[in-house]
Enzyme design. Structure first.
Site, PDB file in Angstrom:
ATOM      1  N   TRP A 127       0.852  -1.182   0.000  1.00 23.80           N
ATOM      2  CA  TRP A 127       0.000   0.000   0.000  1.00 23.80           C
ATOM      3  C   TRP A 127       0.896   1.242   0.000  1.00 23.80           C
ATOM      4  CZ3 TRP A 127      -1.920   2.733   4.817  1.00 23.80           C
ATOM      5  CH2 TRP A 127      -2.922   3.666   4.517  1.00 23.80           C
ATOM      6  N   ASP A 208      -0.713  -5.596   9.149  1.00 21.36           N
ATOM      7  CA  ASP A 208      -1.734  -4.655   8.695  1.00 21.36           C
ATOM      8  C   ASP A 208      -2.962  -5.478   8.322  1.00 21.36           C
ATOM      9  OD1 ASP A 208      -3.339  -2.735   7.538  1.00 21.36           O
ATOM     10  OD2 ASP A 208      -1.776  -1.875   6.275  1.00 21.36           O
ATOM     11  N   ALA A 210      -6.503  -4.864   7.316  1.00 22.38           N
ATOM     12  CA  ALA A 210      -7.504  -3.879   6.895  1.00 22.38           C
ATOM     13  C   ALA A 210      -8.749  -4.504   6.283  1.00 22.38           C
ATOM     14  CB  ALA A 210      -6.877  -2.912   5.885  1.00 22.38           C
ATOM     15  N   LYS A 243     -13.598  -1.099   6.175  1.00 24.10           N
ATOM     16  CA  LYS A 243     -14.169  -1.973   5.154  1.00 24.10           C
ATOM     17  C   LYS A 243     -15.201  -2.930   5.726  1.00 24.10           C
ATOM     18  CE  LYS A 243     -10.395  -0.329   3.079  1.00 24.10           C
ATOM     19  NZ  LYS A 243      -9.413   0.554   3.741  1.00 24.10           N
TER      20      LYS A 243
END
Length: 393
Positions: A127, A208, A210, A243
């Site tokens: 990212w 991470d 997400a 999300k």
């Protein structure tokens, strides 16, 4: 003072959003922005979120500050959703953060505070905000190979070769599931090998997370993170509710630090300190909604059902696109789209081909050919497949 400022490079995704907005073509397709969309192009408010907001509106009596670390009930509920029983709670410290980006930033701040000489290893690609924040903080970073451009899968041999060169105390940033931007993910056996290697090298994992719930399901998507947390004496986890709860603008995240139980107080104190330095008290509205949903059996069941609908919809779109591309190109070279997980897939197109798709067909994707699968629907899947076949041959 202001005349000493230099222009900052534009964020490529935000720049793409502006280009899409200014395009007058009614047939344009947006596959660039990283948010979930339903078949109508809307990013909906989830049913359980609406119900929780209504209840909160009726019962909330104050808007006073929450604690520096956020509400303990939120931290406990979200940590439990992520870790289940993988780690003794006596080892877990946590703070609420403004989204997953805030969690990443605070994690990197903590690393710099504790071991400023550490190198942070990032997958290539990753990212874009990961290296951007690291550079801004003046920290050292390095890359490990991740994506095989030929197979559009994980370059596992290259990954292991690069990670074998890390030093004790280095931090390795790992995508817990649904790798962004590629969509290619490690399988369970590969995760075991990565964990064994990093453990032997004395590395510290920064996960991470997400997209929990967007790949293979809420529990399966947490499996690697739980394995990592259980295997290492110290772990950092940055997670987002943007999300899986659909509350992007509420900026709801968490940073979890896992260490020795007798050091929890110092770790928690440093997390609180960093929150105080950066924004004092974290946002609470989204965190309160998440807490209400996770603590209420009826709301939680409805949220999980709708999250599963979202996940299955993306899997259906993936399979449809792979099938249409097979027909349009008369080959199986895009079959990988069906095996990727999460919102994104990197198609392996050149930047020139991406530009042609945008200019000639009104199809917008990031320059590295990352597409947001959730930006498609039954009508646009064959349109995209035909356009790709035309520009890629």
């Amino acid at each position: 003072m202001f005349d000493q400022l230099k222009a900052q490079p534009q964020d490529k995704i935000l720049q793409l959003i502006a280009m899409f907005r200014d395009d007058p073509r009614t047939t344009k397709i947006d596959l660039g922005v990283g948010v979930y969309k339903d078949a109508t192009g809307l990013t909906p408010v989830m049913r359980a979120v609406k119900a929780a907001e209504k209840k909160l509106w009726e019962t909330e009596t104050t808007k006073t500050y929450t604690g520096l670390a956020g509400e303990p009930a939120y931290n406990a509920a979200l940590s439990s959703m992520i870790l289940d029983t993988a780690v003794d709670t006596a080892r877990i410290a946590s703070v609420a953060t403004p989204g997953g980006t805030g969690a990443i930033r605070q994690a990197l701040e903590l690393i710099r505070l504790a071991t400023p000489e550490a190198t942070v290893w990032l997958s290539n690609p990753t990212w874009p905000n990961h290296p951007s924040i690291i550079k801004y903080l003046g920290m050292k970073s390095a890359e490990y190979r991740y994506f095989d451009a030929a197979t559009r899968g994980v370059d596992f041999a290259g990954l292991m070769e690069d990670l074998a060169t890390i030093k004790a105390g280095d931090v390795v940033l790992l995508h817990g599931c649904c790798h962004n931007p590629t969509g290619a993910n490690l399988d369970a056996a590969q995760w075991d090998q990565v964990i064994a290697l990093l453990s032997a090298k004395g590395a510290i994992p920064l996960v991470d997370l997400a997209y929990q719930g967007f790949g293979d399901g809420l529990e399966d998507d947490a499996a690697a993170t739980r394995k990592i947390a259980a295997a290492f004496p110290e772990t950092l986890i940055a997670a987002s509710c943007s999300k899986n709860f659909g509350i992007y603008r509420e900026r709801t995240g968490i940073l979890i630090g896992i260490g020795a139980a007798d050091g929890k107080g110092v770790l928690q104190g440093n997390l609180n300190f960093l929150n105080r330095q950066n924004y004092s008290f974290p946002p609470d509205h989204g965190a309160r909604l998440v807490t209400m949903i996770l603590e209420d059996a009826t709301l939680r069941a409805d949220w999980m059902a709708e999250l599963e609908e979202v996940r299955v919809n993306m899997l259906t779109l993936r399979q449809s696109l792979a099938d249409e591309l097979r027909k349009a190109t008369n080959s199986d070279r895009f079959d990988f789209v069906a095996t990727h997980r999460g919102m994104f897939s990197r198609l392996g197109l050149t930047e020139a081909q991406v530009n042609t798709l945008r200019e000639d067909h009104g199809i917008y994707m990031v320059g590295d050919s990352r597409i947001n699968i959730a930006g498609l629907n039954a009508r646009t899947v064959p349109i995209l497949a035909a356009a790709i076949a035309q520009v890629a041959g």
